[in-house]
Design an enzyme around this catalytic site. Structure first.
Site, mmCIF file in Angstrom:
data_model
loop_
_atom_site.group_PDB
_atom_site.id
_atom_site.type_symbol
_atom_site.label_atom_id
_atom_site.label_comp_id
_atom_site.label_asym_id
_atom_site.label_seq_id
_atom_site.Cartn_x
_atom_site.Cartn_y
_atom_site.Cartn_z
ATOM 1 N N MET A 7 0.872 -1.276 0.004
ATOM 2 C CA MET A 7 0.092 -0.059 -0.044
ATOM 3 C C MET A 7 0.831 1.186 0.254
ATOM 4 S SD MET A 7 -2.696 1.320 0.065
ATOM 5 C CE MET A 7 -3.368 3.251 0.421
ATOM 6 N N GLY A 9 -0.704 4.169 -0.627
ATOM 7 C CA GLY A 9 -1.725 5.444 -0.438
ATOM 8 C C GLY A 9 -2.383 5.803 -1.563
ATOM 9 N N GLY A 10 -2.015 5.103 -2.689
ATOM 10 C CA GLY A 10 -2.668 5.719 -3.835
ATOM 11 C C GLY A 10 -4.323 4.915 -4.394
ATOM 12 N N SER A 13 -3.432 0.678 -5.389
ATOM 13 C CA SER A 13 -3.282 -0.217 -4.094
ATOM 14 C C SER A 13 -4.549 -0.086 -3.455
ATOM 15 C CB SER A 13 -2.200 0.037 -3.321
ATOM 16 O OG SER A 13 -2.031 1.456 -2.909
ATOM 17 N N LEU A 32 5.522 0.072 3.313
ATOM 18 C CA LEU A 32 6.927 0.164 3.370
ATOM 19 C C LEU A 32 7.178 1.880 3.345
ATOM 20 C CD1 LEU A 32 8.238 -2.607 1.164
ATOM 21 C CD2 LEU A 32 8.289 -2.646 3.457
ATOM 22 N N CYS A 102 14.311 -2.229 -7.301
ATOM 23 C CA CYS A 102 13.224 -2.260 -6.293
ATOM 24 C C CYS A 102 12.525 -3.350 -6.267
ATOM 25 C CB CYS A 102 12.844 -1.025 -5.914
ATOM 26 S SG CYS A 102 11.875 -0.585 -4.495
ATOM 27 N N CYS A 200 11.023 7.976 -6.631
ATOM 28 C CA CYS A 200 10.767 8.386 -5.061
ATOM 29 C C CYS A 200 11.735 9.157 -4.305
ATOM 30 C CB CYS A 200 10.113 7.118 -4.051
ATOM 31 S SG CYS A 200 11.315 5.699 -3.815
#
EC number: 2.8.1.13
Length: 356
Positions: A7, A9-10, A13, A32, A102, A200
């Site tokens: 997740m 926050g968008g 997800s 994360l 990643c 990010c």
């Protein structure tokens, strides 16, 4: 089935969690945190998926759906696996793809195995636009999604084959517009939230700006392929193969970055014709399907590039030599090359060099 949803926050997800809960699965949400809270708060104006507000959005959606939400602080893991690699690759004159790495080393493959141990999950679901399906010819594979404009299979090509059975990507069957409509229909606050567009940890900076803060200015020569000195640069890490803008030189006709010689701190430029080649070398291939089963192979050398048909792949002492059926523009050391048979992702690797 017990499913953890990665997740950020968008909306992607959030809808992933919603769909799985509607299907009757035991869902938990996991976030994360890769950066310090202070760094994220300072840079919260930039569209990246790390800020305290994003974590709050994730928690609100989890509460709205009635599912638990866990937050893991993995700053050191992320730094050692992704950021340090990013910096070292640029120091070598290469252009890395941190998001693909990643996915392999942190937030997808590795995280799924970690959660299997600590939370006894059956699957990790993410909001990637991709599919994991059982293919008649190739077995369990990743496939391109319904929404081709959002296709993220390229970034998943380095995920280990053994991790695929722990992953699921529910959004592969939807378009982005359909995902937003589902979020709107269920009253989720994130329905119209902007997508994260940037790497990010750059926090709104360009790679060159970010790296200058770590490496400092490193002046060197800009040379034409003929050997003529055309000017100076302030760090080879500011450039990538095929770049034309920002060179700060005058030559009378367009020139592009053709090569980056990190050992001599020299930028090599030339006319566009020098960007084309039909061979590349990959030291290792991450196989989702064994090489001997590959058919109708095409390869994609950058995220926004179209796949190009492959003539052959040869195992050599240096790795795997990939020969295309036509010249390809801008083969870039450090970037990912993803291999496909139509919609099926066969595997991927990191480009070592363009071979003449």
């Amino acid at each position: 089935m017990r499913v953890a949803v990665g997740m950020s926050g968008g909306v992607d997800s959030s809808v992933t969690a919603l769909l799985l809960k509607e299907q009757g699965h035991d869902v938990i949400r996991v976030t994360l945190r890769f950066h310090t809270v202070e760094a994220c708060e300072v840079n919260e104006t930039h569209n990246v998926c790390c800020s305290p507000k994003d974590v709050q959005d994730a928690s609100r959606v989890a509460k709205r759906l009635g599912i638990p939400h866990l937050v893991f602080s993995w700053e050191e893991i992320f730094k050692s696996k992704v950021i340090d690699y990013f910096v070292e690759e640029y120091k070598r004159g290469r252009t890395p793809n941190p998001c693909a790495l990643c996915n392999r080393e942190v937030k997808t493959g590795f995280f799924a195995r970690y959660l299997k141990q600590v939370a006894d999950i059956d699957k990790l679901a993410t909001g990637h636009y991709a599919k994991i399906e059982e293919d008649k010819k190739y077995g369990l594979v990743i496939k391109r999604p319904k929404d081709r404009k959002r296709d993220q299979t390229y970034f998943l090509s380095l995920v280990r084959r053994e991790d695929l059975e722990l992953l699921t990507f529910p959004l592969g069957a939807y378009t982005k517009e359909e995902v937003r409509e589902i979020a709107k229909r269920y009253g989720l606050e994130v329905a119209q939230k902007r997508d994260s567009q940037e790497v990010c940890f750059l926090m709104g900076k360009s790679p060159g700006e970010y790296l200058e803060g770590i490496l400092g200015k490193q002046r060197g020569l800009i040379k034409h392929v003929s050997g003529k000195v055309l000017g100076e640069h302030e760090g080879v890490y500011r450039y990538t193969i095929g770049q034309r803008r920002g060179l700060g030189i005058s030559y009378g006709k367009p020139v592009y970055v053709i090569d980056i010689d990190a050992k001599t701190n020299t930028l090599i430029v030339g006319e566009e014709e020098y960007l084309y080649n039909d061979k590349l070398l990959v030291k290792e291939i991450n196989f989702h399907v064994p090489l001997e089963k590959w058919e109708n192979v095409s390869a994609q050398i950058r995220y926004r590039h179209k796949p190009v048909p492959v003539e052959r792949i040869e195992k050599t002492e240096e790795g795997f030599l990939v020969k295309f059926k036509e010249d390809v523009r801008g083969i870039t050391p450090g970037q990912v090359v993803a291999f496909y048979d139509g919609d099926v992702l066969l595997g991927g690797g990191i480009i070592e060099e363009s071979v003449k």
